[in-house]
Motif scaffolding. Structure first.
Motif, PDB file in Angstrom:
ATOM      1  N   PHE A   1      11.134   2.080  -7.060  1.00 56.03           N
ATOM      2  CA  PHE A   1      11.390   3.362  -6.405  1.00 56.03           C
ATOM      3  C   PHE A   1      10.156   4.017  -5.795  1.00 56.03           C
ATOM      4  CE2 PHE A   1      10.461   4.669 -10.742  1.00 56.03           C
ATOM      5  CZ  PHE A   1       9.708   5.825 -10.585  1.00 56.03           C
ATOM      6  N   ASP A   2       8.950   3.515  -6.071  1.00 51.19           N
ATOM      7  CA  ASP A   2       7.781   4.144  -5.459  1.00 51.19           C
ATOM      8  C   ASP A   2       6.580   3.216  -5.552  1.00 51.19           C
ATOM      9  OD1 ASP A   2       6.243   6.045  -4.167  1.00 51.19           O
ATOM     10  OD2 ASP A   2       6.169   7.445  -5.834  1.00 51.19           O
ATOM     11  N   THR A   3       5.672   3.380  -4.602  1.00 48.80           N
ATOM     12  CA  THR A   3       4.397   2.658  -4.594  1.00 48.80           C
ATOM     13  C   THR A   3       3.333   3.650  -4.162  1.00 48.80           C
ATOM     14  OG1 THR A   3       5.570   0.666  -3.887  1.00 48.80           O
ATOM     15  CG2 THR A   3       3.186   0.633  -3.673  1.00 48.80           C
ATOM     16  N   ARG A   4       2.222   3.684  -4.891  1.00 47.96           N
ATOM     17  CA  ARG A   4       1.112   4.585  -4.557  1.00 47.96           C
ATOM     18  C   ARG A   4      -0.181   3.784  -4.524  1.00 47.96           C
ATOM     19  NH1 ARG A   4       2.521  10.159  -5.813  1.00 47.96           N
ATOM     20  NH2 ARG A   4       4.776  10.212  -5.627  1.00 47.96           N
ATOM     21  N   ALA A   5      -0.930   3.915  -3.433  1.00 49.34           N
ATOM     22  CA  ALA A   5      -2.196   3.198  -3.276  1.00 49.34           C
ATOM     23  C   ALA A   5      -3.366   4.154  -3.463  1.00 49.34           C
ATOM     24  CB  ALA A   5      -2.267   2.541  -1.906  1.00 49.34           C
ATOM     25  N   TYR A   6      -4.346   3.704  -4.249  1.00 50.87           N
ATOM     26  CA  TYR A   6      -5.579   4.462  -4.487  1.00 50.87           C
ATOM     27  C   TYR A   6      -6.742   3.491  -4.313  1.00 50.87           C
ATOM     28  CZ  TYR A   6      -2.093   7.445  -6.647  1.00 50.87           C
ATOM     29  OH  TYR A   6      -0.968   8.207  -6.877  1.00 50.87           O
ATOM     30  N   GLY A   7      -7.215   3.342  -3.078  1.00 48.09           N
ATOM     31  CA  GLY A   7      -8.282   2.383  -2.812  1.00 48.09           C
ATOM     32  C   GLY A   7      -7.837   0.968  -3.131  1.00 48.09           C
ATOM     33  N   SER A   8      -8.539   0.301  -4.049  1.00 48.35           N
ATOM     34  CA  SER A   8      -8.205  -1.084  -4.390  1.00 48.35           C
ATOM     35  C   SER A   8      -7.215  -1.176  -5.552  1.00 48.35           C
ATOM     36  CB  SER A   8      -9.481  -1.857  -4.745  1.00 48.35           C
ATOM     37  OG  SER A   8     -10.087  -1.284  -5.894  1.00 48.35           O
ATOM     38  N   THR A   9      -6.547  -0.070  -5.861  1.00 50.80           N
ATOM     39  CA  THR A   9      -5.541  -0.062  -6.934  1.00 50.80           C
ATOM     40  C   THR A   9      -4.202   0.375  -6.363  1.00 50.80           C
ATOM     41  OG1 THR A   9      -7.220   0.499  -8.581  1.00 50.80           O
ATOM     42  CG2 THR A   9      -4.927   0.878  -9.189  1.00 50.80           C
ATOM     43  N   LEU A  10      -3.170  -0.384  -6.706  1.00 49.39           N
ATOM     44  CA  LEU A  10      -1.807  -0.063  -6.302  1.00 49.39           C
ATOM     45  C   LEU A  10      -0.989   0.165  -7.565  1.00 49.39           C
ATOM     46  CD1 LEU A  10       0.042   0.031  -3.717  1.00 49.39           C
ATOM     47  CD2 LEU A  10       0.728  -2.296  -4.328  1.00 49.39           C
ATOM     48  N   LEU A  11      -0.303   1.294  -7.634  1.00 45.05           N
ATOM     49  CA  LEU A  11       0.644   1.550  -8.711  1.00 45.05           C
ATOM     50  C   LEU A  11       2.043   1.379  -8.148  1.00 45.05           C
ATOM     51  CD1 LEU A  11      -0.856   4.746 -10.425  1.00 45.05           C
ATOM     52  CD2 LEU A  11      -1.125   2.341 -11.110  1.00 45.05           C
ATOM     53  N   VAL A  12       2.839   0.538  -8.811  1.00 46.24           N
ATOM     54  CA  VAL A  12       4.204   0.261  -8.375  1.00 46.24           C
ATOM     55  C   VAL A  12       5.140   0.706  -9.494  1.00 46.24           C
ATOM     56  CG1 VAL A  12       5.778  -1.459  -7.431  1.00 46.24           C
ATOM     57  CG2 VAL A  12       3.307  -1.757  -7.142  1.00 46.24           C
ATOM     58  N   PHE A  13       6.121   1.536  -9.135  1.00 47.45           N
ATOM     59  CA  PHE A  13       6.996   2.160 -10.119  1.00 47.45           C
ATOM     60  C   PHE A  13       8.404   1.572 -10.055  1.00 47.45           C
ATOM     61  CE2 PHE A  13       3.645   5.094  -9.152  1.00 47.45           C
ATOM     62  CZ  PHE A  13       3.372   5.748 -10.350  1.00 47.45           C
ATOM     63  N   PHE A  14       8.926   1.245 -11.227  1.00 49.55           N
ATOM     64  CA  PHE A  14      10.293   0.736 -11.367  1.00 49.55           C
ATOM     65  C   PHE A  14      11.004   1.583 -12.422  1.00 49.55           C
ATOM     66  CE2 PHE A  14       7.540  -2.718 -10.167  1.00 49.55           C
ATOM     67  CZ  PHE A  14       8.245  -3.398  -9.191  1.00 49.55           C
TER      68      PHE A  14
END
Length: 192
Positions: free
Chosen positions: A169-182
Motif C-alpha cells: 500500500f505504500d513506498t517511501r524513499a529516503y536516499g539509499s533506503t526504501l521502505l515498502v509497506f504491506f
C-alpha cells in the motif's frame, strides 16, 4: 557506544552500541524518524518482530515509544549480544525477547504469537527480503488483524511480488533506503 541513539520516548537520547564490523547496516536516524512519524500513535500497545535485527534500533525505538513487546531475531552471535546490551542500556529488556537463529526457519515454523508489525531489513542484494516476505505471506497466523509488514531495502532491490495474504500500500524513499509497506489483507484476516 556508537552514533545511533533512541530518538523519542522513554529511552530518548540513549546511545546504542553498533555491531562490530560491516555485517549490519544500521538504519539512519532520519529513516527511523520518518518511519515512526508515519506510524505515530499506532505504536502504542503494539507488538513487533524485528527480523534481521542488527543493533535492534527499530525494535528499541518501538518499545521506547510505547510498544508492549518486541521479538528481536538475528542469525549471528554479535548482533544478538549487541541487542541484549542495548536493551539493558535502555531498560527495556523486560518487554523483549531476543532469539538467535535463521529468520527463514523461524518464519516457516508454527506461529507462537501474533505481531502488529513485522520489520524486515536483511543484508542487501541477496533477495532475502523477498524470501522473508513470501514466508510471512504464506504464514499469515504470525500477523494480527490489520498488521503491517515493513521492508527496508535499497531502492534498486525493489520489484513487485505476487502475494496472497498481504497487500502493498505504500513506498517511501529516503536516499539509499526504501521502505515498502504491506498490510494483512482484510478478506484473509478473518480466515487466518
Amino acid at each position: 557506544m556508537g552514533t545511533l541513539r533512541v530518538i523519542s520516548g522513554t529511552a530518548k537520547g540513549r546511545r546504542l552500541k553498533d555491531v562490530p564490523g560491516d555485517t549490519t547496516r544500521p538504519v539512519t536516524d532520519m529513516v527511523r524518524q520518518a518511519l515512526f512519524n508515519i506510524l505515530a500513535g499506532d505504536v502504542i500497545d503494539s507488538t513487533w518482530w524485528d527480523l534481521f535485527a542488527g543493533t535492534g534500533a527499530i525494535g528499541i525505538e518501538a518499545l521506547s515509544r510505547g510498544a508492549t513487546f518486541v521479538r528481536f531475531s538475528d542469525l549471528n552471535r554479535l548482533p544478538v549480544e549487541v541487542i541484549k546490551s542495548n536493551l539493558e542500556t535502555c531498560k527495556l529488556s523486560d518487554q523483549a525477547e531476543v532469539r538467535r537463529g535463521d529468520a527463514f526457519a523461524m518464519l516457516a515454523a508454527r506461529p507462537d504469537r501474533q505481531f502488529d508489525y513485522v520489520y524486515i531489513a536483511p543484508p542487501q542484494y541477496k533477495e532475502m527480503w523477498s524470501k522473508a516476505l513470501l514466508l510471512v505471506d504464506s504464514h499469515p497466523d504470525w500477523l494480527s488483524e490489520g498488521a503491517w509488514v515493513i521492508v527496508q531495502i535499497h531502492p534498486r532491490e525493489w520489484h513487485e511480488i505476487y502475494l496472497h495474504n498481504l497487500t502493498w500500500f505504500d513506498t517511501r524513499a529516503y536516499g539509499s533506503t526504501l521502505l515498502v509497506f504491506f498490510e494483512k489483507t482484510i478478506e484473509n484476516a478473518e480466515a487466518a
